[in-house]
Design an enzyme around this catalytic site. Structure first.
Site, PDB file in Angstrom:
ATOM      1  N   HIS A 118       0.821  -1.216   0.000  1.00 21.25           N
ATOM      2  CA  HIS A 118       0.000   0.000   0.000  1.00 21.25           C
ATOM      3  C   HIS A 118       0.852   1.262   0.000  1.00 21.25           C
ATOM      4  CE1 HIS A 118      -3.499  -2.603   1.732  1.00 21.25           C
ATOM      5  NE2 HIS A 118      -3.419  -2.679   0.427  1.00 21.25           N
ATOM      6  N   CYS A 126       5.070  15.117  -6.642  1.00 19.97           N
ATOM      7  CA  CYS A 126       4.249  16.213  -7.138  1.00 19.97           C
ATOM      8  C   CYS A 126       3.420  15.663  -8.299  1.00 19.97           C
ATOM      9  CB  CYS A 126       5.140  17.356  -7.603  1.00 19.97           C
ATOM     10  SG  CYS A 126       4.212  18.645  -8.442  1.00 19.97           S
ATOM     11  N   CYS A 147       5.620  21.846  -3.939  1.00 20.82           N
ATOM     12  CA  CYS A 147       6.717  21.494  -4.845  1.00 20.82           C
ATOM     13  C   CYS A 147       7.603  22.711  -5.095  1.00 20.82           C
ATOM     14  CB  CYS A 147       6.133  20.984  -6.158  1.00 20.82           C
ATOM     15  SG  CYS A 147       7.376  20.463  -7.342  1.00 20.82           S
ATOM     16  N   ASN A 219      -2.217 -14.621  14.654  1.00 24.90           N
ATOM     17  CA  ASN A 219      -3.163 -13.524  14.853  1.00 24.90           C
ATOM     18  C   ASN A 219      -3.687 -13.534  16.280  1.00 24.90           C
ATOM     19  OD1 ASN A 219      -3.698 -11.749  12.690  1.00 24.90           O
ATOM     20  ND2 ASN A 219      -4.868 -13.310  11.574  1.00 24.90           N
TER      21      ASN A 219
HETATM   22 ZN    ZN Z   1       5.809  20.085  -9.075  1.00 24.19          ZN
END
Ligand code: ZN
Length: 256
Positions: A118, A126, A147, A219
């Site tokens: 994940h 960006c 950015c 578990n």
């Molecule tokens: Zn950028």
């Protein structure tokens, strides 16, 4: 009659390729509550409202309230279970880990081969210009970080997105590739701290079984989506070190 722990250790010793699939339960003992449990992240941030790419594109500043909390996961420490898995890999008993967690605790414990199914908040991108950043770079950029890449003499300025997989995003190509490599020829999968109810990760144990491999579950409570060959119920931080100690002791008796 061997105990369930003995049985799991025997299979681990006999297996020529063992992999692990881990989920939220391995991190709860490092102080990270399961996102879906009471007090967890998803009880405070409705994932459909915050954790989608659509939501980020509409209102990135709002979604950064969630992202800021994900960045704080990076301060958590691995527990003895994480360290035992790293030891097992170093001893030649584990080919790698596929984790559904984004906290980086397996790597922090010393595990080398970790597929982050994940994604991870340790890197950001960006979406406007594609520039990549490390989480350590953005500490000086504030929240939400923007950015700093120059495009045609102008600063890009778009709000950055951590490389975590949101609900409307696919599994990263690199993670898919790494998972396929680990699954290929796996004779045993350790399924740890996951209920196997999140797909597609939850279906991986069945893929191992379909090609003749075995499933060992570790578990606190039996996973609803799983029918393992052996089930070890209890704390990951206690059971995992016992399994690895058993592996090392048993393997010493075998010619290598
Ligand atoms: Zn950028």
């Amino acid at each position: 009659m061997p105990t369930e722990l003995d049985q799991a250790v025997s299979w681990l010793v006999a297996s020529s390729k063992t992999i692990a699939l881990t989920g939220a339960g391995v991190s709860t003992e490092s102080g990270i509550p399961d996102f879906r449990s009471p007090g967890g992240l998803w009880t405070r941030f409705n994932p459909m409202e915050y954790a989608t790419l659509g939501a980020f594109r509409r209102d990135p500043e709002k979604v950064w309230k969630l992202f800021a909390e994900l960045q704080s996961l990076l301060d958590a420490r691995p527990n003895p279970g994480h360290r035992a898995l790293a030891e097992l890999e170093a001893a030649g008993g584990l080919a790698g880990i596929i984790t559904q967690n984004i906290d980086g605790l397996h790597q922090a414990a010393g595990s080398k081969r970790v597929v982050e199914y994940h994604g991870s908040p340790r890197t950001l991108h960006c979406l406007a210009c594609g520039t990549g950043y490390a989480a350590s770079d953005i500490e000086t950029l504030g929240v939400p970080p923007r950015c700093t890449h120059q495009v045609g003499g102008q600063v890009c300025g778009a709000i950055l997105k951590p490389d975590v997989v949101l609900y409307d995003e696919g599994i990263p190509l690199e993670a898919m590739r790494g998972t396929a490599e680990l699954l290929n020829g796996a004779e045993l999968i350790l399924v740890i701290g996951t209920s196997c109810e999140t797909y597609p990760a939850g279906a991986l144990p069945q893929q191992v079984r379909a090609s003749g491999g075995r499933i060992v579950e570790i578990n606190m409570e039996p996973a609803r989506g799983l029918s393992p060959d052996v089930r070890l119920l209890g704390k990951f931080s206690e059971i995992m070190p016992e399994v690895v100690a058993g592996f090392k002791a048993r393997r010493q008796g075998f010619p290598s």
